[in-house]
Write a protein that holds these residues in place. Structure first.
Motif, PDB file in Angstrom:
ATOM      1  N   THR A  11     -18.475   0.935  -8.304  1.00  0.00           N
ATOM      2  CA  THR A  11     -19.358   0.700  -6.783  1.00  0.00           C
ATOM      3  C   THR A  11     -18.763   1.772  -5.827  1.00  0.00           C
ATOM      4  OG1 THR A  11     -19.430  -1.486  -7.262  1.00  0.00           O
ATOM      5  CG2 THR A  11     -19.765  -0.879  -5.001  1.00  0.00           C
ATOM      6  N   GLU A  12     -19.883   2.420  -5.287  1.00  0.00           N
ATOM      7  CA  GLU A  12     -19.794   3.433  -4.251  1.00  0.00           C
ATOM      8  C   GLU A  12     -20.260   3.034  -2.939  1.00  0.00           C
ATOM      9  OE1 GLU A  12     -21.437   6.970  -5.656  1.00  0.00           O
ATOM     10  OE2 GLU A  12     -19.874   7.310  -7.091  1.00  0.00           O
ATOM     11  N   LEU A  13     -19.473   3.110  -1.800  1.00  0.00           N
ATOM     12  CA  LEU A  13     -19.828   2.732  -0.324  1.00  0.00           C
ATOM     13  C   LEU A  13     -19.741   3.839   0.285  1.00  0.00           C
ATOM     14  CD1 LEU A  13     -18.462   0.058  -1.809  1.00  0.00           C
ATOM     15  CD2 LEU A  13     -19.853  -1.092   0.104  1.00  0.00           C
ATOM     16  N   GLN A  54     -10.669  -3.379  -7.139  1.00  0.00           N
ATOM     17  CA  GLN A  54      -9.533  -2.474  -6.826  1.00  0.00           C
ATOM     18  C   GLN A  54     -10.492  -1.329  -6.269  1.00  0.00           C
ATOM     19  OE1 GLN A  54      -6.521  -2.506  -7.630  1.00  0.00           O
ATOM     20  NE2 GLN A  54      -6.173  -0.526  -6.516  1.00  0.00           N
ATOM     21  N   TYR A  55     -10.030  -0.890  -4.771  1.00  0.00           N
ATOM     22  CA  TYR A  55     -10.732   0.190  -4.090  1.00  0.00           C
ATOM     23  C   TYR A  55      -9.788   1.165  -3.956  1.00  0.00           C
ATOM     24  CZ  TYR A  55     -14.657  -2.944  -2.725  1.00  0.00           C
ATOM     25  OH  TYR A  55     -15.787  -3.771  -2.829  1.00  0.00           O
ATOM     26  N   LYS A  56     -10.465   2.399  -3.826  1.00  0.00           N
ATOM     27  CA  LYS A  56      -9.947   3.663  -3.490  1.00  0.00           C
ATOM     28  C   LYS A  56     -10.569   4.117  -2.366  1.00  0.00           C
ATOM     29  CE  LYS A  56      -7.607   5.123  -7.834  1.00  0.00           C
ATOM     30  NZ  LYS A  56      -7.389   6.212  -8.828  1.00  0.00           N
ATOM     31  N   GLY A  57      -9.875   4.711  -1.517  1.00  0.00           N
ATOM     32  CA  GLY A  57     -10.755   4.915  -0.005  1.00  0.00           C
ATOM     33  C   GLY A  57     -10.402   6.303   0.728  1.00  0.00           C
ATOM     34  N   MET A  58     -11.123   7.065   1.287  1.00  0.00           N
ATOM     35  CA  MET A  58     -10.575   8.085   2.233  1.00  0.00           C
ATOM     36  C   MET A  58     -11.580   8.535   3.112  1.00  0.00           C
ATOM     37  SD  MET A  58     -11.551  11.442  -0.401  1.00  0.00           S
ATOM     38  CE  MET A  58     -11.566  12.548   0.658  1.00  0.00           C
ATOM     39  N   VAL A  59     -11.449   9.170   4.063  1.00  0.00           N
ATOM     40  CA  VAL A  59     -12.507   9.521   5.238  1.00  0.00           C
ATOM     41  C   VAL A  59     -12.962  10.907   5.036  1.00  0.00           C
ATOM     42  CG1 VAL A  59     -12.472   9.954   7.814  1.00  0.00           C
ATOM     43  CG2 VAL A  59     -10.960   7.914   6.788  1.00  0.00           C
ATOM     44  N   LEU A 109     -15.357   6.444   2.676  1.00  0.00           N
ATOM     45  CA  LEU A 109     -16.110   6.365   1.526  1.00  0.00           C
ATOM     46  C   LEU A 109     -15.095   5.496   0.760  1.00  0.00           C
ATOM     47  CD1 LEU A 109     -16.679  10.404   1.169  1.00  0.00           C
ATOM     48  CD2 LEU A 109     -17.916   8.679   2.258  1.00  0.00           C
ATOM     49  N   LEU A 110     -15.747   4.556   0.122  1.00  0.00           N
ATOM     50  CA  LEU A 110     -14.996   3.686  -0.839  1.00  0.00           C
ATOM     51  C   LEU A 110     -15.522   3.842  -2.309  1.00  0.00           C
ATOM     52  CD1 LEU A 110     -14.685   0.430   1.180  1.00  0.00           C
ATOM     53  CD2 LEU A 110     -12.950   2.287   0.892  1.00  0.00           C
ATOM     54  N   THR A 111     -14.693   3.624  -3.358  1.00  0.00           N
ATOM     55  CA  THR A 111     -15.312   3.630  -4.693  1.00  0.00           C
ATOM     56  C   THR A 111     -14.387   2.206  -5.180  1.00  0.00           C
ATOM     57  OG1 THR A 111     -13.339   4.989  -5.677  1.00  0.00           O
ATOM     58  CG2 THR A 111     -15.294   5.975  -5.080  1.00  0.00           C
ATOM     59  N   GLY A 112     -15.160   1.245  -5.648  1.00  0.00           N
ATOM     60  CA  GLY A 112     -14.479  -0.073  -6.377  1.00  0.00           C
ATOM     61  C   GLY A 112     -14.784  -0.232  -7.589  1.00  0.00           C
ATOM     62  N   GLU A 113     -13.731  -0.653  -8.294  1.00  0.00           N
ATOM     63  CA  GLU A 113     -14.052  -0.987  -9.863  1.00  0.00           C
ATOM     64  C   GLU A 113     -13.694  -2.451  -9.921  1.00  0.00           C
ATOM     65  OE1 GLU A 113     -12.852   0.612 -14.293  1.00  0.00           O
ATOM     66  OE2 GLU A 113     -12.438   1.719 -12.512  1.00  0.00           O
ATOM     67  N   GLU A 114     -14.520  -3.591 -10.365  1.00  0.00           N
ATOM     68  CA  GLU A 114     -14.128  -4.700 -10.746  1.00  0.00           C
ATOM     69  C   GLU A 114     -12.933  -4.864 -11.797  1.00  0.00           C
ATOM     70  OE1 GLU A 114     -16.473  -8.787 -12.425  1.00  0.00           O
ATOM     71  OE2 GLU A 114     -17.370  -7.344 -11.781  1.00  0.00           O
ATOM     72  N   ILE A 115     -12.004  -5.832 -11.628  1.00  0.00           N
ATOM     73  CA  ILE A 115     -11.011  -5.801 -12.389  1.00  0.00           C
ATOM     74  C   ILE A 115     -11.016  -7.646 -12.899  1.00  0.00           C
ATOM     75  CG2 ILE A 115      -9.359  -3.986 -11.667  1.00  0.00           C
ATOM     76  CD1 ILE A 115      -8.037  -5.926  -9.912  1.00  0.00           C
ATOM     77  N   THR A 116     -10.561  -7.670 -14.153  1.00  0.00           N
ATOM     78  CA  THR A 116     -10.776  -9.009 -14.430  1.00  0.00           C
ATOM     79  C   THR A 116      -9.595  -9.896 -14.365  1.00  0.00           C
ATOM     80  OG1 THR A 116      -9.709  -8.453 -16.761  1.00  0.00           O
ATOM     81  CG2 THR A 116     -12.081  -8.525 -16.696  1.00  0.00           C
ATOM     82  N   ASP A 117      -8.432  -9.339 -13.520  1.00  0.00           N
ATOM     83  CA  ASP A 117      -7.207 -10.071 -13.153  1.00  0.00           C
ATOM     84  C   ASP A 117      -6.854  -9.600 -11.959  1.00  0.00           C
ATOM     85  OD1 ASP A 117      -5.392 -11.971 -13.708  1.00  0.00           O
ATOM     86  OD2 ASP A 117      -3.926 -10.535 -14.489  1.00  0.00           O
ATOM     87  N   SER A 118      -5.807 -10.209 -11.212  1.00  0.00           N
ATOM     88  CA  SER A 118      -5.331  -9.596 -10.055  1.00  0.00           C
ATOM     89  C   SER A 118      -4.708  -8.355 -10.070  1.00  0.00           C
ATOM     90  CB  SER A 118      -4.224 -10.796  -9.574  1.00  0.00           C
ATOM     91  OG  SER A 118      -3.060 -10.737 -10.382  1.00  0.00           O
ATOM     92  N   PRO A 119      -4.018  -7.740  -9.185  1.00  0.00           N
ATOM     93  CA  PRO A 119      -3.298  -6.468  -9.284  1.00  0.00           C
ATOM     94  C   PRO A 119      -2.215  -6.553 -10.405  1.00  0.00           C
ATOM     95  CG  PRO A 119      -3.524  -7.384  -7.024  1.00  0.00           C
ATOM     96  CD  PRO A 119      -3.936  -8.589  -7.831  1.00  0.00           C
TER      97      PRO A 119
END
Length: 459
Positions: A24-26, A93-98, A104-114
């Protein structure tokens, strides 16, 4: 065939790879408004909406801190958040930067917690309450034993219990656990495992906490051992021990008073037969006094005080030999003794000293075969290695090995009317005198009791 495949490029499958893309990109404003999303993101978000509105309430503050940090420090970081989409909880699980004042955020669905499924399964293996706490002191993962601290009744109830919830939740379960956050903070700061024991007798609570530092995730595995019920059980056992001690003490008093009573009874019978009371009155009064001392000694034991005095061994033995001689005469037992002169003194309680020897005599008399005429009881005393050694021997039927192994245990007895406190009490008295009590016996060969008292040479 394989050679021709090597000329291919991934760009030849761009459309197919785009279909496989799950990220996912936002694009957000620094306030969290969604400006743009990619095709994958459109499944969850719409443009001109607020990113925080899609988050579970427990994760909103974490997301805001994340956005604020990357905005101020202009760094690339990652974070795990939980969204609620159509009443379903989804971990992302998101990674982000400015870039150009946009987030800018990229997110990937994970099936479990961290944490991995292995971690989750491992937690469930613990019988005690266990929980993983992150560096924001928020609960990331927990096992079923932790449910009561979160107010969870069963697995169905966990659907509405999406966390992280602050570790302070433990204080709501028990006031004594209000030190838990500080323990977790110290583990994170020192990056090493720590433990803490919490006792509160007034609140009748007892906890043992252990925090293990998880290096890879900079989190803490907190394990909570509730020892309250174990403590209550221990108190019950202590109470039982105290009641046994009271029973032991009372039985001991009754048992030890029999010795002087038997002596008094014997001398009264002798004085009646010989019509010479004045001849035995001194001994009778002495034994009456010894009864009083026995009672005083048991009271002293209860107060953990035993009065001891320095005595000359020969003087002590002379007084006890007179009593043994009379008792043996009444019971038809042949008495033999040999007392070597000994220099120095021993620190003893005179009544307790007599108590041990007369108890051995009484046991021997009771163990002699009935109607046998050659019953013998002997006393030998001498000095050896700075000890006064007293050997008390009989030629009775002896003690079988299986009984001898248990004879020192409180309340163990083979006598019909026995209390089982005589030998244990003698051992206890010898311990209080820094002495040694030893018993040897075998069937058909009689019994030998050896008493050793430390001697001090006084100049």
């Amino acid at each position: 065939m394989y050679q021709s495949l090597r000329t291919l490029s991934t760009t030849d499958f761009k459309e197919e790879f785009d279909n496989l893309k799950i990220t996912t990109e936002l694009v957000l404003t620094k306030e969290g408004n969604v400006l743009s999303v990619n095709d994958k993101g459109e499944q969850y978000f719409t443009e001109n909406s607020c990113f925080y509105d899609y988050l579970h309430c427990a994760y909103k503050n974490r997301a805001k801190r994340f956005v604020e940090e990357i905005s101020n420090k202009n760094v690339c970081k990652s974070v795990t958040l939980v969204h609620i989409f159509e009443k379903e909880a989804i971990y992302m699980q998101y990674k982000g930067m400015v870039s150009q004042d946009y987030v800018l955020l990229t997110g990937e669905e994970i099936t479990d917690s961290p944490f991995s499924m292995e971690t989750t399964e491992l937690l469930q293996q613990f019988e005690h309450a266990s929980v993983i706490v992150n560096d924001h002191l928020e609960i990331e993962k927990y096992n079923k034993a932790f449910y009561p601290y979160l107010g969870i009744k069963d697995d169905k109830d966990t659907i509405s219990q999406i966390y992280p919830k602050h570790i302070h939740v433990l204080t709501e379960a028990s006031k004594e656990l209000d030190v838990t956050p500080k323990l977790v903070e110290e583990v994170l700061e020192k990056k090493k495992s720590l433990e803490l024991e919490i006792k509160n007798d007034s609140a009748d609570e007892w906890f043992y906490l252990k925090g293990l530092y998880l290096k890879g995730s900079h989190c803490v595995l907190l394990m909570i051992y509730n020892l309250t019920y174990e403590k209550k059980y221990h108190h019950l056992l202590t109470f039982q021990d105290q009641m046994e001690s009271v029973s032991y003490l009372s039985a001991g008093v009754a048992h030890e008073l029999r010795n002087p009573l038997s002596v008094i009874k014997g001398f009264l019978q002798l004085s009646s037969l010989t019509d010479s009371f004045h001849k035995y009155s001194g001994t009778i009064l002495s034994e009456t006094e010894r009864m009083n001392e026995i009672i005083d000694n048991f009271l002293s034991v209860a107060r953990k005080k035993v009065k001891k005095e320095w005595k000359t061994p020969n003087h002590l033995l002379d007084s006890v030999i007179d009593i043994i001689r009379s008792e043996c005469l009444m019971q038809g037992v042949h008495f033999q003794y040999r007392v070597d002169p000994v220099e120095g003194k021993i620190e003893v309680n005179e009544s307790s000293f007599k108590q041990i020897i007369l108890n051995a005599l009484r046991n021997s008399i009771e163990a002699f075969p009935q109607n046998r005429k050659n019953n013998v009881f002997s006393l030998d005393s001498y000095k050896e290695n700075n000890y006064l050694v007293i050997c008390l021997r009989d030629n009775g039927k002896g003690i079988p090995a299986h009984i001898l192994n248990n004879i020192g245990k409180p309340f163990f007895t083979t006598k019909e009317k026995g209390t089982g406190v005589g030998i244990p009490l003698c051992k206890k008295i010898m311990e209080e005198h820094n002495g040694i009590f030893d018993i040897e016996s075998s069937e058909g060969k009689g019994t030998l009791i050896t008493l050793s008292f430390p001697i001090q040479i006084q100049e």
